[in-house]
Each structure stands twice: as C-alpha cells, then as structure tokens.
Design an enzyme around this catalytic site. Structure first.
Site, PDB file in Angstrom:
ATOM      1  N   SER A 198       0.848  -1.190   0.000  1.00 62.56           N
ATOM      2  CA  SER A 198       0.000   0.000   0.000  1.00 62.56           C
ATOM      3  C   SER A 198       0.890   1.248   0.000  1.00 62.56           C
ATOM      4  CB  SER A 198      -0.959  -0.050   1.189  1.00 62.56           C
ATOM      5  OG  SER A 198      -1.980   0.895   1.041  1.00 62.56           O
ATOM      6  N   ASP A 254     -17.591 -16.996  -9.813  1.00 59.93           N
ATOM      7  CA  ASP A 254     -16.707 -18.029  -9.267  1.00 59.93           C
ATOM      8  C   ASP A 254     -16.376 -19.122 -10.294  1.00 59.93           C
ATOM      9  OD1 ASP A 254     -15.593 -20.160  -7.888  1.00 59.93           O
ATOM     10  OD2 ASP A 254     -17.174 -20.305  -6.372  1.00 59.93           O
ATOM     11  N   ASP A 257     -13.538 -19.309 -13.750  1.00 59.62           N
ATOM     12  CA  ASP A 257     -12.116 -19.676 -13.775  1.00 59.62           C
ATOM     13  C   ASP A 257     -11.921 -21.191 -13.843  1.00 59.62           C
ATOM     14  OD1 ASP A 257     -12.605 -20.646 -11.169  1.00 59.62           O
ATOM     15  OD2 ASP A 257     -11.996 -18.745 -10.262  1.00 59.62           O
ATOM     16  N   ASP A 261     -14.967 -22.652  -6.094  1.00 58.21           N
ATOM     17  CA  ASP A 261     -14.304 -22.705  -4.791  1.00 58.21           C
ATOM     18  C   ASP A 261     -14.581 -21.443  -3.976  1.00 58.21           C
ATOM     19  OD1 ASP A 261     -12.946 -20.957  -6.383  1.00 58.21           O
ATOM     20  OD2 ASP A 261     -10.964 -21.855  -6.118  1.00 58.21           O
ATOM     21  N   VAL A 263     -13.960 -18.509  -5.028  1.00 56.81           N
ATOM     22  CA  VAL A 263     -12.936 -17.511  -5.361  1.00 56.81           C
ATOM     23  C   VAL A 263     -13.085 -17.102  -6.823  1.00 56.81           C
ATOM     24  CG1 VAL A 263     -10.458 -17.027  -5.425  1.00 56.81           C
ATOM     25  CG2 VAL A 263     -11.382 -18.628  -3.719  1.00 56.81           C
ATOM     26  N   ASP A 421      -8.848  -6.345  -4.625  1.00 55.15           N
ATOM     27  CA  ASP A 421      -8.507  -5.208  -3.753  1.00 55.15           C
ATOM     28  C   ASP A 421      -9.662  -4.214  -3.780  1.00 55.15           C
ATOM     29  OD1 ASP A 421      -7.403  -2.789  -2.646  1.00 55.15           O
ATOM     30  OD2 ASP A 421      -5.394  -3.522  -3.092  1.00 55.15           O
ATOM     31  N   HIS A 467      -7.082  -5.928  -0.001  1.00 50.72           N
ATOM     32  CA  HIS A 467      -6.007  -4.939   0.036  1.00 50.72           C
ATOM     33  C   HIS A 467      -4.892  -5.380   0.985  1.00 50.72           C
ATOM     34  CE1 HIS A 467      -3.938  -1.241  -0.487  1.00 50.72           C
ATOM     35  NE2 HIS A 467      -4.078  -0.882   0.771  1.00 50.72           N
TER      36      HIS A 467
HETATM   37 CA   LIG Z   1     -13.380 -20.059  -8.722  1.00 48.14          CA
END
Ligand SMILES: [Ca+2]
Ligand SMILES: *[C@@H]1O[C@H](CO)[C@@H](O)[C@H](O)[C@H]1NC(C)=O
Ligand SMILES: *[C@@H]1O[C@H](CO)[C@@H](O)[C@H](O)[C@H]1NC(C)=O
Ligand SMILES: *[C@@H]1O[C@H](CO)[C@@H](O)[C@H](O)[C@H]1NC(C)=O
Ligand SMILES: *[C@@H]1O[C@H](CO)[C@@H](O)[C@H](O)[C@H]1NC(C)=O
Ligand SMILES: *[C@@H]1O[C@H](CO)[C@@H](O)[C@H](O)[C@H]1NC(C)=O
Ligand SMILES: *[C@@H]1O[C@H](CO)[C@@H](O)[C@H](O)[C@H]1NC(C)=O
Ligand SMILES: *[C@@H]1O[C@H](CO)[C@@H](O)[C@H](O)[C@H]1NC(C)=O
Ligand SMILES: *[C@@H]1O[C@H](CO)[C@@H](O)[C@H](O)[C@H]1NC(C)=O
Ligand SMILES: *[C@@H]1O[C@H](CO)[C@@H](O)[C@H](O)[C@H]1NC(C)=O
Length: 553
Positions: A198, A254, A257, A261, A263, A421, A467
């Site tokens: 940062s 999600d 990708d 998961d 994410v 972020d 962040h």
């Molecule tokens: Ca994912």
C-alpha cells in the site's frame, strides 16, 4: 504473515556459518553501537550520537526465541534544525545472514509500528523503519505541522522526506550500520531488500525508481503510487444491498475460472460476461447488527446504477475516462455507508477515507481532515487529480517508468496486488507494469517486452485477495505466506519465481497454490491450474485515460 515462516528461519540458521561468538549483550553494548554509527553515510546527514538507545529484546516465533538489539537514533540535515529518527532491529550474530531490509508504512504512516522490524528477523536481516521526521514514530503525514506548517503553508522539507528522501537515508544508514556492527569488509556482499504494501509499496517504488543500486530486491504490494488518482468518492445504497450485489457477483463469477471454490480468480472474465443489472428486483435481507438496523428490500435499479458507475471508473462530464475502478467481485468496503440517519431514513454518505485529508491538506492547504462534497462534480474530481499530479509529480506521484539504473544494477522486483482489492484498483498495478514494459522495451512486441521484463520484474495478481491481505468475502483464496523467501531465492540463488508461492488456508482446496505472473491468467481444469495467455482478458485491464492530454504512467 510475512514474518511467520519458521521454516525459512530454520533453513537460514542451518546455512549461516558459525562466527566468533559475540553475545547479544556485547553486540548491543551502547558504546560499541555508538562506535558503529555511520558518519558520512548520506550527504547532509548529521547523526546526533547522544540520541542513541540500544537494548536487547527478543521475539518468539513458534518454539524459537530470536534475540536482537533494538537500536534507535536521530539525525538532522546540515543547515536545517530538523530531526529524523530511525530504528533498526539488529539480530544476534549467530543467525545474521548478511542481509539488510527496509520496511515501509501504510495509509498516511511512513512505518508499520514498533514491531515492524520482526519482518526481517526470520531472514537474518537487520531491519529498519523511519519516523520520516514526523516528530515521533506514531505521527502520520496528516499531522498538523508535518504536512503543513500552518494553514496555507506547505512543509516542503517533510513532503520531500515523505516522498522518498527519508527512506533513502534510512537505507544508506542501515546498510552502513550493518557493515560496521558485524565487521563486514568491502569484499563481503551485503544483500539489501525492501518490503512494503500500500503506502509502503509506494515508498518502495520511490526508491527503486530513483536509487538503482540501493536494493538488490524489492517486494512491493498494492502500491499507492498513482497518488493523485486515488482520491475516490463514494455513494449511498444500503450496506446490505451492496453486500447482496457483491455476494451474487462472486457466486456468478466463481465458476468462470474453471473451479467452484468461492474464489473469483478471473475478475476479467467476470467483467466480460457478467452484468449486475440482472440482479434488479432480487431481494436482500440482513439482521440488525448494532449500530446498523435490520435491512431488507429489493435490489433497486438505482443501487445497480451506483454499482455500475463505480465499476466503470471515474469519467468526467464529457464521458472521458479519468481513472479506473476496483475489479468486479472486489468488496464495496470503501463505498459502503456506516451510519443511518433515523430522522431522514437515509444512509449517510460514507467516509471519504484518505481522500478528505488529501484534498483539504494538499490541494486546499488547510489543516483539517473533513471535506464537504457540496458542489463537487466529477469534473471537480478530475481537476483536483490533475492539480495533485502536477504539484506532487516529483514527490508523491510515484510512477516514474524508466527503471534502467535498477535493471543495470541487477535488481529484482516482486510486485503483487490482490485481484479483489477494495482500496487500490488492481488495474493500477497492471497499468504501471505496462508503462515500464513500453518505456524499457520500446518497439518490441507485447510478448517480447513482457518476457524481457519478466526476467527481473514480475507482477502477480492474487486471486480473490483484498487490500494487502486475504479477503473475508472470498476466504478460500490463496495468499502468499512468505514472499520474501521467493524474492531472496531469486536474488541470491537466481531462482526466478515463474509463479509465486501462496497458500490456501480455508475450504476444500487447502494447501499450496501457485500464483500466475502477469500477463498470464489462471484457469482451472478440475484440479489442474494452467497459466494461460488470453488476449480478450488482457484487453479488459487496459484503459485509455483520455481525460488527460499528457501520459499517465
Ligand atoms: Ca473459482
Ligand atoms: C524476552 O523479553 C522480555 C521483555 O520484553 C523479557 O521479559 C523476557 O525475559 C525475555 N525472554 C528471554 C527468554 O530472554
Ligand atoms: C524498539 O525501540 C523503539 C524505540 O525505543 C521502541 O519504540 C519500540 O517499541 C521498540 N520495539 C521493540 C519490539 O522492542
Ligand atoms: C572500503 O571502501 C571504502 C569506500 O570505497 C574505502 O574508503 C575503504 O578504504 C575500503 N576499506 C577497505 C578495508 O578496503
Ligand atoms: C455476503 O456474504 C458474507 C460472507 O461471505 C456474509 O457475511 C453476508 O451476510 C452476505 N450478505 C448478504 C446480504 O447476504
Ligand atoms: C447490462 O444490461 C443492461 C440491461 O439490459 C444494459 O442496459 C447495460 O448496457 C448492460 N451493461 C453492460 C456493462 O453491458
Ligand atoms: C439527519 O439528517 C438531518 C436532515 O438532513 C440532519 O439535520 C441531522 O443532523 C442528521 N442527523 C445526524 C445524526 O447526522
Ligand atoms: C485552518 O483552517 C481550518 C479549516 O478552514 C480551520 O478549521 C482551522 O481553525 C484553521 N486553523 C487556524 C490555526 O487558523
Ligand atoms: C504471445 O504468446 C502467447 C503464449 O504465451 C501466444 O499464445 C500468443 O499467440 C503470442 N502472441 C503473439 C502476437 O505472438
Ligand atoms: C515454493 O513452493 C514449492 C512447493 O511447495 C517449494 O518446493 C519451493 O521451495 C517454494 N519456493 C520458495 C522460494 O519458497
């Protein structure tokens, strides 16, 4: 977390040759340390040896106790009546590994507090922090008298110290102190490093961009380096409504990708294929959580318009792009209201965070941290940004793209940024990387310039991370646990971090997970991760900032 790598420490202790046994008490003896204070380490720096304190301290990591000498002293600049304090943790000789590490701050702070020096101890590094001349280690840059001498009068000496000079002096003093304390001859290589995130990332870049041979390696996270552009302003839907939009966005993006998961590893695919307006009319519900009331309702077209405006980034009244925003799937934490006005039944405008002190103190030159938005338009924001950029171009705007001296000295940079972020836009790191690639390797193709740059400067976008930290909204995402280890291996053993080591600590996929280096992007096939080249995705990270008539690196 940077300093939690007990394995790194054990490895280091094992490889450090035993030296003539000096106890930590001998090493920390005040008259010995006093004899090691480096005169003439930096031009104009005059050390006040009467200010020296040194005492033995320890830091426990797991079952290991690390002893170190906590050294603090002050200096002034010839011809000025100023005072800057520096503080170094000097490790016990038995595990000193011929390393020096500078650490930086965050927000408007120039250091990370009294335990900042723990960052380097596991690596056998003398570790420094500075007070920047702010009168104490706890004062920040927006302290009356530090940034402004009085209303209307900027403190140029402090601006210059905060911009880059205090870090430069701390590094020169720290390196020389290290050589003196351990009796390193000129022929002994002392490896020098920097670590910060940062504002601390900006401080590190301020050194890499100016002092090419000062650090062998720099670990730079989510740098706050395009200083003028960071002063974003928020809007006012209900917090629960924003949270519902965020959760729905994460759930929808999600799988893009290749792995479900929790994410969003590919916020670029999310940007390409997900439209938040599909959420209009769906319901949201949050229990009361003092001081906030219970909230429920239907996601409104107005809230979606606010979110889409945030995602689009700042545009002026001519529709020209002034800056870009957070990635989709980043939380709206910086734009979420925290107070509800019972009499109006409306949410208050969220706090302006660092924007308010920056506008008031550095544009208007008044000693206050609050700012009214009455009469402020997007064009006002654009004009503030251009003013800040010009006035602070040589101090706070830390995006000089020509890194030739650093490259020629053999320096290495690991630059990382959470892909979700919610504070500093992830795309801002991509833009700087692209600026360096085009300035350092003009006329080369995209692939050639990126493979040349990747030999000494690598950028890693951390899937789902926030962040400078993991992200509670995507808790199953990876985060690098000890990236200094990767940097040190690269500098000292020539092991290029093709991917950056990271760890997933929660959910069904716990364990190591490599992070792809830009411009490659992660793609899962069941459990296999590939770093792919995807031109359409890469293009989403590139912005034409046409609100300016000059280059914005
Ligand atoms: Ca994912
Ligand atoms: C570590 O330092 C603390 C004071 O900070 C002291 O009380 C303690 O005795 C020290 N531990 C050892 C093992 O030296
Ligand atoms: C090291 O010394 C400085 C200056 O006296 C002090 O502020 C800091 O708390 C000390 N840190 C530790 C971990 O002992
Ligand atoms: C080490 O280098 C410094 C600066 O170049 C020089 O002044 C000094 O004499 C050298 N010391 C030795 C022992 O070579
Ligand atoms: C969104 O998810 C977080 C946990 O990830 C949860 O705390 C929050 O309540 C959710 N928001 C809504 C509106 O359901
Ligand atoms: C999202 O969908 C709405 C409604 O169909 C449309 O007006 C808008 O242009 C779309 N937004 C984007 C960014 O594609
Ligand atoms: C609530 O809004 C009213 C009307 O704008 C204002 O007068 C009052 O000060 C606000 N209350 C708080 C606690 O901010
Ligand atoms: C400086 O300006 C601020 C904002 O206008 C004001 O609140 C403050 O009282 C002023 N300070 C002095 C010492 O005049
Ligand atoms: C750039 O490299 C990637 C592989 O990393 C390849 O797929 C792509 O075609 C290359 N682009 C050009 C223009 O050569
Ligand atoms: C990265 O992780 C791999 C696999 O766990 C390990 O072999 C390697 O030593 C690690 N590299 C660094 C620099 O820590």
């Amino acid at each position: 977390m940077i300093y939690s790598s007990i394995t790194a420490l054990i490895a280091l202790v094992a490889i450090t040759a035993p030296t003539t046994a000096w106890t930590i008490d001998q090493l920390c003896d005040a008259s010995f340390i006093s004899s090691c204070l480096p005169d003439n380490a930096a031009p104009g720096v005059v050390i006040d040896s009467s200010s020296l304190t040194s005492y033995v301290a320890n830091h426990t990591m797991g079952s290991t106790i690390l002893y170190f000498c906590n050294v603090t002293f002050a200096y002034s600049h010839a011809g000025l009546n100023d005072r800057v304090q520096v503080n170094y943790f000097v490790p016990d000789e038995s595990y000193f590994a011929k390393r020096y590490l500078s650490t930086g701050g965050g927000g408007l702070a120039i250091n990370s507090g009294p335990t900042a020096g723990y960052a380097g101890l596991p690596y056998g590094a003398v570790t420094g922090r500075t007070d920047g001349g702010f009168d104490s280690f706890t004062n920040q840059y927006n302290t009356n008298g530090v940034d402004l001498l009085a209303n209307g009068t900027l403190n140029y000496e402090e601006l210059f110290l905060f911009g880059y000079q205090a870090h430069h002096e701390m590094a020169l003093l720290g390196q020389k102190l290290t050589q003196n304390v351990y009796g390193l001859g000129n022929e002994t290589k002392l490896y020098s490093y920097y670590s910060g995130c940062s504002e601390g990332g900006r401080e590190g870049w301020s050194q890499v961009q100016r002092f090419g041979d000062q650090f062998d390696g720099a670990l730079l996270g989510a740098p706050a380096f395009r200083y003028a552009q960071q002063q974003t302003i928020g809007y006012v839907p209900a917090p629960c409504e924003l949270s519902a939009i965020l959760n729905a966005t994460i759930a929808a993006c999600d799988p893009l990708d290749g792995r479900v998961d929790g994410v969003v590893s590919r916020s670029d695919l999310c940007q390409l294929s997900y439209n938040v307006s599909t959420l209009i009319g769906t319901s949201y519900n949050c229990a009361a959580e003092a001081p906030l009331p219970a909230q429920s309702g239907i996601i409104s077209a107005q809230a979606i318009e606010v979110v889409q405006t945030i995602l689009n980034g700042l545009k002026d009244s001519d529709g020209k792009q002034v800056y870009f925003s957070w990635q989709p799937a980043a939380s709206f934490a910086d734009a979420t209201p925290t107070t509800f006005n019972d009499s109006t039944g409306l949410w208050d405008i969220p706090g302006l965070l660092l924007a308010a002190p920056t506008i008031q103190r550095l544009v208007n030159l008044v000693e206050t941290n609050s700012l009214s938005l009455d009469g402020v338009t997007y064009d006002t924001l654009r004009d503030w940004i251009i003013f800040l950029m010009q006035k602070y171009y040589d101090t706070m705007q830390t995006t000089w793209p020509d890194l030739t001296p650093f490259y020629e000295a053999g320096g290495k940079v690991i630059h990382y940024h959470g892909e979700s972020d919610n504070s500093i836009p992830t795309a801002s790191s991509v833009r700087y990387y692209e600026s360096v690639a085009s300035i350092m390797y003009p006329g080369m193709s995209f692939n050639d310039s990126h493979s040349a740059l990747g030999e000494w400067y690598r950028l890693f976008l951390i899937p789902g991370a926030g962040h400078c930290a993991p992200n509670t909204f995507q808790p199953n995402g990876p985060f690098p646990q000890a990236p200094l280890t990767d940097l040190i291996s690269w500098v000292e053993k020539g092991v290029k971090p093709v991917t950056l080591n990271a760890t997933v600590t929660k959910g069904p996929y716990k364990g190591n997970q490599p992070i792809c280096a830009w411009p490659l992007r992660p793609l899962w096939n069941v459990d296999d991760l590939t770093c792919v080249y995807d031109q359409t995705s890469i293009d989403t990270w590139m912005y034409n900032l046409d609100a300016y008539k000059f280059p914005v690196y």
